[in-house]
Design an enzyme around this catalytic site. Structure first.
Site, short mmCIF file in Angstrom:
data_model
loop_
_atom_site.label_atom_id
_atom_site.label_comp_id
_atom_site.label_asym_id
_atom_site.label_seq_id
_atom_site.Cartn_x
_atom_site.Cartn_y
_atom_site.Cartn_z
N CYS A 2 1.00 -1.34 0.22
CA CYS A 2 0.01 -0.01 -0.07
C CYS A 2 1.04 1.25 -0.04
O CYS A 2 1.97 1.22 0.14
CB CYS A 2 -1.01 -0.02 1.31
SG CYS A 2 -1.77 -1.34 1.55
N ARG A 27 1.43 1.50 -6.11
CA ARG A 27 1.70 0.66 -5.17
C ARG A 27 0.35 -0.20 -4.56
O ARG A 27 0.57 -1.17 -3.77
CB ARG A 27 2.12 1.32 -3.67
CG ARG A 27 3.25 2.17 -4.04
CD ARG A 27 3.78 2.96 -2.79
NE ARG A 27 4.04 2.30 -1.75
CZ ARG A 27 5.28 1.64 -1.42
NH1 ARG A 27 6.40 1.99 -2.15
NH2 ARG A 27 5.61 0.97 -0.47
N TRP A 74 -3.51 -1.96 -1.21
CA TRP A 74 -3.46 -3.48 -2.16
C TRP A 74 -3.93 -4.25 -0.96
O TRP A 74 -3.21 -4.64 0.07
CB TRP A 74 -2.10 -3.66 -2.58
CG TRP A 74 -2.13 -4.75 -3.37
CD1 TRP A 74 -2.57 -5.11 -4.77
CD2 TRP A 74 -1.34 -6.14 -3.02
NE1 TRP A 74 -2.39 -6.39 -5.04
CE2 TRP A 74 -1.52 -6.77 -4.02
CE3 TRP A 74 -0.54 -6.38 -1.98
CZ2 TRP A 74 -1.16 -8.00 -4.14
CZ3 TRP A 74 -0.09 -7.75 -1.95
CH2 TRP A 74 -0.36 -8.46 -3.17
N ASN A 99 0.97 0.40 5.89
CA ASN A 99 1.40 -0.50 4.95
C ASN A 99 2.20 -1.63 5.42
O ASN A 99 2.94 -1.46 6.31
CB ASN A 99 2.33 0.37 3.84
CG ASN A 99 3.09 -0.49 2.92
OD1 ASN A 99 2.33 -1.55 2.47
ND2 ASN A 99 4.41 -0.21 2.68
N GLY A 100 1.84 -2.87 5.17
CA GLY A 100 2.65 -3.98 5.32
C GLY A 100 1.55 -5.15 6.25
O GLY A 100 0.46 -5.19 5.76
N GLU A 479 9.64 -14.33 -19.62
CA GLU A 479 9.34 -12.99 -19.11
C GLU A 479 8.19 -12.49 -20.18
O GLU A 479 7.35 -11.88 -19.71
CB GLU A 479 10.82 -12.07 -19.36
CG GLU A 479 10.44 -10.63 -19.30
CD GLU A 479 9.77 -9.96 -18.38
OE1 GLU A 479 9.53 -10.62 -17.25
OE2 GLU A 479 9.42 -8.60 -18.24
N LYS A 483 4.82 -10.89 -19.08
CA LYS A 483 4.39 -9.53 -19.50
C LYS A 483 2.93 -9.54 -20.19
O LYS A 483 1.99 -8.92 -19.53
CB LYS A 483 5.27 -9.14 -20.45
CG LYS A 483 6.38 -8.47 -19.94
CD LYS A 483 6.27 -7.34 -19.47
CE LYS A 483 6.92 -6.52 -18.22
NZ LYS A 483 7.36 -7.61 -17.23
N GLU A 486 0.22 -10.48 -17.20
CA GLU A 486 0.13 -9.50 -16.13
C GLU A 486 -0.65 -8.13 -16.72
O GLU A 486 -1.34 -7.18 -16.00
CB GLU A 486 1.31 -9.00 -15.20
CG GLU A 486 2.42 -8.55 -16.26
CD GLU A 486 3.62 -7.82 -15.37
OE1 GLU A 486 3.27 -7.92 -13.90
OE2 GLU A 486 4.56 -7.95 -15.82
N HIS A 502 8.55 -32.77 -23.80
CA HIS A 502 8.36 -33.65 -22.78
C HIS A 502 6.98 -33.66 -21.88
O HIS A 502 6.91 -33.75 -20.85
CB HIS A 502 9.49 -33.54 -21.83
CG HIS A 502 10.81 -33.64 -22.36
ND1 HIS A 502 11.22 -35.15 -22.48
CD2 HIS A 502 11.93 -33.14 -22.75
CE1 HIS A 502 12.53 -34.94 -22.83
NE2 HIS A 502 12.95 -33.78 -23.19
N LYS A 601 3.06 -2.56 -7.76
CA LYS A 601 4.30 -2.17 -8.04
C LYS A 601 5.50 -3.01 -7.53
O LYS A 601 6.44 -3.43 -8.09
CB LYS A 601 4.77 -0.72 -8.46
CG LYS A 601 6.09 -0.47 -9.11
CD LYS A 601 6.15 -1.12 -10.34
CE LYS A 601 7.47 -0.98 -11.03
NZ LYS A 601 7.65 -1.42 -12.38
C1 AGP Z 1 7.01 -7.24 -13.45
O1 AGP Z 1 6.47 -6.90 -14.53
C2 AGP Z 1 6.16 -7.68 -12.44
N1 AGP Z 1 5.45 -6.50 -11.96
C3 AGP Z 1 6.75 -8.35 -10.94
O2 AGP Z 1 6.85 -9.70 -11.45
C4 AGP Z 1 8.04 -7.76 -10.57
O3 AGP Z 1 9.26 -7.84 -11.25
C5 AGP Z 1 8.14 -8.39 -9.00
O4 AGP Z 1 7.51 -8.07 -8.15
C6 AGP Z 1 9.54 -8.13 -8.40
O5 AGP Z 1 9.60 -7.01 -8.19
P1 AGP Z 1 11.03 -6.13 -7.67
O6 AGP Z 1 12.01 -6.25 -9.20
O7 AGP Z 1 10.76 -4.64 -7.29
O8 AGP Z 1 11.80 -6.96 -6.40
#
Ligand code: AGP
Length: 606
Positions: A2, A27, A74, A99-100, A479, A483, A486, A502, A601
């Site tokens: 958050c 966040r 969040w 936050n936490g 990756e 992408k 997400e 396999h 994020k």
């Molecule tokens: C990446 O596009 C994602 N948002 C997510 O997987 C991110 O890479 C992951 O949460 C790690 O974040 P960080 O690099 O800030 O530790």
């Protein structure tokens, strides 16, 4: 994760709180709220959904208080609802934002219930407000009360509280979750990061773990858990943080994709010493003593570690293991034979990665942090820090930070090899020469936006997509799948192309999109065979290929080219078209590109 913000001494503080919440929205954006107070009376506004909903609420019912707190959520404990939105107010006496995760909140909640406290929400955070009410009822001062409250809660927290008992101050405290205190000309502020505070001040104090603070408009006192007062020196944060905007692009993500030539160039420059020598800020002796590396990361950063393993083992000839941070410290790993841990994190605040690097440190491994935020928890807890110079990355989907991470990692591979005399000087020069070509080559990959548009149009209506790659492009297949998942919410999976036979090849059916990554390297024949196997079973092949080998197959429905390059650079160059593909597909689908559903994020919870 958050975002929290607070202000005192500004006069009517709600416009500043709203603006700061918009800067923290990356966040988390399940719900948000603001509480302000003047001469003790609280006024509370909360809304479910994005900050714009809160803004409408505040416009309908304006706030006027000169001290206030804000929060964008969040959800972790307690569903997405107004009742669970922060700020939480206890007994109309103490308001908090947090936050936490308070890991022992249930036992605290039970005790508070037994004492007759009325807990209104399903969250863990609300218990903090009631603990302060209990402390003030016992006659404690703000600092005594904070010392007691922080001793009673376990887990990660960054919280701020205001109270009718003490209307001229904000209480702030942190453990594992970031918290900054802004020192303004006429007021003081608190925020989850400096980005939130940049419009009102660039002078910032970063609290350290277990610090707590009493924040007045003209003075800040910082304390340690034993109640002793301590000093935290203010720092001046970079002006660029104040310039967080889309720069004319439709989304932060689009802007950040286009910024990659610059962010890579800045990163290369940051690690170039005199006469072109590598200058990582880690001594050659330290690098030469590395006998093995365990890499710790999450998500996209984890895929960066998978790419780095190919480079470091091939170039520096030392063993590398790549660990999902969230798994590493819970599986009782054996770290003998490895003396170095490298945490990779854009935010520097992923709690999984923070815990993993601290676990490694407890086992006497030397710790290196590769982060995009210099003053972050992971950086602070590491022996050495390598900083990507990507600049603030606001889009939740990581793009420029990822290619900047890879740029540092290939440079690190060469630096270790040089320190260990594994590479002749000419080979070092050759590879560094290749790395210096990256900004220009990445700039050329950006031309692919046009050729990718029709592919995005095809993908937007499919249910599932496969990405295939081999060697250092296998992590880029992973990756690319992440992408696409997400951003567009389409199911996608990345596979090592050789692994298809396999089992996963059973997934291939008529018209299933299969995105094949083809570098101009020694694996080209094998990748072509794997793509043929998929195509012969009805898969639609979408080829992303080094332009020198783009005509190697005649059964692709689409061909996207990447500028010809030495294979060592392929993972970085191929990252861009998979980013663009995900971006354009999401655009076609109309999903929220910069703030995809359910994401944040930086994930500062486990
Ligand atoms: C990446 O596009 C994602 N948002 C997510 O997987 C991110 O890479 C992951 O949460 C790690 O974040 P960080 O690099 O800030 O530790």
């Amino acid at each position: 994760m958050c975002g929290i913000v607070g202000a005192i001494g500004l006069g009517n503080c709600s416009p500043m709180l709203l603006d700061s919440l918009k800067r923290l929205e990356y966040r988390g954006y399940d719900s948000s709220g603001i509480v302000t107070s003047d001469a003790g009376e609280f006024e509370l506004r909360r809304s479910v959904g994005k900050i714009k909903n809160l803004e409408e609420t505040v416009n309908e019912k304006p706030l006027s208080g000169s001290i206030g707190l804000g929060h964008t959520r969040w959800a972790t404990h307690g569903g997405v609802s107004e009742r669970n939105a922060h700020p939480h107010i206890a007994a109309d006496r103490v308001a908090i934002v947090h936050n936490g995760i308070i890991e022992n909140y249930e036992s605290i909640k039970a005790k508070l219930h037994a004492k007759g406290y009325n807990i209104l929400s399903d969250t863990d955070s609300e218990v903090i407000a009631h603990l302060f009410v209990e402390a003030f009822e016992a006659g404690l001062t703000p600092s005594e009360a904070t010392r007691r409250v922080t001793s009673e809660i376990d887990g990660a927290y960054a919280f701020a509280a205001i109270s009718k008992d003490f209307p001229n101050l904000i209480i702030a405290a942190r453990n594992s979750s970031p918290l900054a205190i802004g020192l303004g000309d006429t007021g003081s502020f608190i925020g989850s990061d400096a980005i939130a505070l940049a419009p009102v001040t660039r002078r910032v104090i970063y609290l350290k773990d277990l610090d707590y603070a009493i924040v007045r408009a003209d003075a800040v006192q910082v304390f340690r858990p034993d109640g002793s007062e301590t000093k935290r020196e203010p720092v001046i944060v970079s002006a660029s943080l104040a310039l967080i905007n889309k720069g004319g692009y439709r989304h932060f993500m689009e802007k950040e994709i286009y910024e990659q030539p610059d962010s890579i160039a800045n990163t290369i420059r940051a690690f170039s010493g005199v006469n072109g020598k590598i200058a990582l800020g880690v001594s050659s002796r330290t690098l030469g003593n590395i006998n093995g590396i365990v890499m710790l990361a999450a998500g996209t950063s984890y895929f960066a570690s998978l790419v780095a393993r190919y480079w470091i083992e091939r170039i520096a000839k030392i063993p590398v293991s790549c660990e999902l941070a969230s798994e590493f410290h819970y599986r009782e790993p054996v770290t003998s034979g490895i003396n170095t841990a490298l945490a990779i994190s854009q935010s520097g605040e992923s709690l999984d990665t923070l815990k993993a690097i601290n676990f490694a440190a407890e086992r006497n491994l030397s710790t290196i942090a590769l982060v995009n935020v210099l003053d972050s928890s992971i950086a602070r807890d590491s022996d050495f820090v390598l900083e990507t110079k990507a600049g603030p990355e606001i889009g939740v989907a990581s793009t420029k930070a990822f290619t900047a991470q890879l740029t540092v990692l290939i440079t690190l591979a060469v630096a270790i090899a040089e320190a260990k005399n594994e590479l002749h000087e000419l080979q070092v020069k050759k590879t560094l020469g290749q790395i210096k070509l990256l900004p220009g080559l990445v700039a050329k990959t950006l031309d692919a936006f046009e050729s990718i548009k029709p592919v995005a149009g095809e993908l937007k209506s499919v249910q599932s997509v496969l990405f295939l790659g081999r060697g250092p492009l296998f992590p880029i297949a992973l990756e690319g799948a992440l992408k696409l998942k997400e951003l567009s919410y389409i199911h996608a999976e990345g596979f090592a192309a050789g692994e298809m036979k396999h089992g996963p090849i059973a997934l291939i059916e008529e018209k299933l999109p299969v995105i094949g990554l083809l570098a101009n390297d020694n694996l080209i024949g094998k990748v072509i065979s794997n793509l043929k196997e998929a195509n012969s079973r009805g898969g639609t092949i979408i080829l992303i290929a080094d332009e020198k080998v783009a005509n190697s197959i005649d059964f692709a429905s689409y061909v996207i080219t990447v500028p010809a390059s030495d294979p060592v650079l392929a993972p970085i160059l191929f990252s861009v078209p998979v980013q663009i593909l995900a971006y354009l597909t999401a655009l076609d689908k109309g999903t929220d590109v910069d703030q995809p559903r359910n994401l944040a994020k930086s994930v500062t919870v486990e």
